[in-house]
Write an enzyme that holds these catalytic residues in place. Structure first.
Site, PDB file in Angstrom:
ATOM      1  N   CYS A   1       0.823  -1.214   0.000  1.00 36.71           N
ATOM      2  CA  CYS A   1       0.000   0.000   0.000  1.00 36.71           C
ATOM      3  C   CYS A   1       0.858   1.265   0.000  1.00 36.71           C
ATOM      4  CB  CYS A   1      -0.972   0.006   1.179  1.00 36.71           C
ATOM      5  SG  CYS A   1      -0.212   0.381   2.775  1.00 36.71           S
TER       6      CYS A   1
ATOM      7  N   HIS B   1      -0.232  11.421  16.016  1.00 37.77           N
ATOM      8  CA  HIS B   1      -0.928  10.762  14.906  1.00 37.77           C
ATOM      9  C   HIS B   1      -0.003   9.737  14.267  1.00 37.77           C
ATOM     10  CE1 HIS B   1      -3.412  10.261  11.326  1.00 37.77           C
ATOM     11  NE2 HIS B   1      -2.324  10.448  10.609  1.00 37.77           N
TER      12      HIS B   1
ATOM     13  N   HIS C   1      -3.807   5.176  10.046  1.00 33.99           N
ATOM     14  CA  HIS C   1      -5.195   4.704  10.107  1.00 33.99           C
ATOM     15  C   HIS C   1      -5.213   3.183  10.133  1.00 33.99           C
ATOM     16  CE1 HIS C   1      -5.656   8.800   8.527  1.00 33.99           C
ATOM     17  NE2 HIS C   1      -6.801   8.794   9.186  1.00 33.99           N
TER      18      HIS C   1
ATOM     19  N   ASP D   1      -8.609  -4.583   5.810  1.00 32.44           N
ATOM     20  CA  ASP D   1      -8.147  -5.419   4.692  1.00 32.44           C
ATOM     21  C   ASP D   1      -6.788  -6.054   4.985  1.00 32.44           C
ATOM     22  OD1 ASP D   1      -6.492  -3.244   4.566  1.00 32.44           O
ATOM     23  OD2 ASP D   1      -7.206  -2.534   2.622  1.00 32.44           O
TER      24      ASP D   1
ATOM     25  N   ARG E   1      -5.237  -3.971   9.075  1.00 34.11           N
ATOM     26  CA  ARG E   1      -4.034  -3.326   8.533  1.00 34.11           C
ATOM     27  C   ARG E   1      -3.834  -2.002   9.250  1.00 34.11           C
ATOM     28  NH1 ARG E   1      -3.412   0.327   3.952  1.00 34.11           N
ATOM     29  NH2 ARG E   1      -5.555  -0.176   3.356  1.00 34.11           N
TER      30      ARG E   1
ATOM     31  N   CYS F   1      -1.992   0.999   9.111  1.00 31.92           N
ATOM     32  CA  CYS F   1      -1.257   1.694   8.059  1.00 31.92           C
ATOM     33  C   CYS F   1      -0.611   2.923   8.695  1.00 31.92           C
ATOM     34  CB  CYS F   1      -2.252   2.081   6.968  1.00 31.92           C
ATOM     35  SG  CYS F   1      -1.520   2.901   5.570  1.00 31.92           S
TER      36      CYS F   1
END
Ligand code: ZN
Length: 133
Positions: free
Chosen positions: A66, A102, A105, A109, A118, A120
């Site tokens: 990704c 932060h 996310h 999937d 996941r 990410c």
């Protein structure tokens, strides 16, 4: 949300690079494929670049294609989640439990043979620690 470390932005700015400040404190996103940990698969732990708290283990890292570092699980209690409605999308943001930085996310999937999740994560939000296992 309440965090263990509560510092004003002026304090964070002193201790973070401009890119780290943008990602961690302004909820920015690394450009896909640019992060230094996207294709990094050494054994160790990934700590928060803001406060140093351990967040992810290398055993949970996998290549999701990704463009960002992806994990199928986090160290228990290390991250918290909250809904994110920015950019006309409904996503779930993940933040460092300790400092509220932060991270990225979480999506559904991920690898089905493990958690199906996941995580990410922006490379900029992470600091790899080879000795931290
Ligand atoms: Zn942190």
């Amino acid at each position: 949300m309440k965090f263990v470390i509560n510092k004003p932005d002026t304090e964070w700015e002193k201790n973070l690079t401009p890119q780290q400040f943008y990602i961690l404190r302004r909820k920015g996103t690394d450009l896909p494929g640019t992060g230094k940990y996207t294709y990094h698969f050494e054994e160790g732990i990934y700590r928060c670049a803001g406060c140093g708290a351990p967040l992810f283990k290398s055993v949970n890292k996998y290549d999701s294609h990704c463009g960002w570092p992806s994990f199928d699980d986090a160290i228990p209690g290390a991250v918290v989640m909250q809904p994110d409605y920015s950019h006309n999308m409904i996503r779930t943001e993940i933040l460092c439990t300790t400092c509220g930085g932060h991270l990225g996310h979480i999506f559904d999937d991920g690898p089905r043979e493990t958690t199906g999740k996941r995580y990410c994560v922006n490379s900029t939000s992470l600091k790899f620690d080879k000795s931290g296992l």
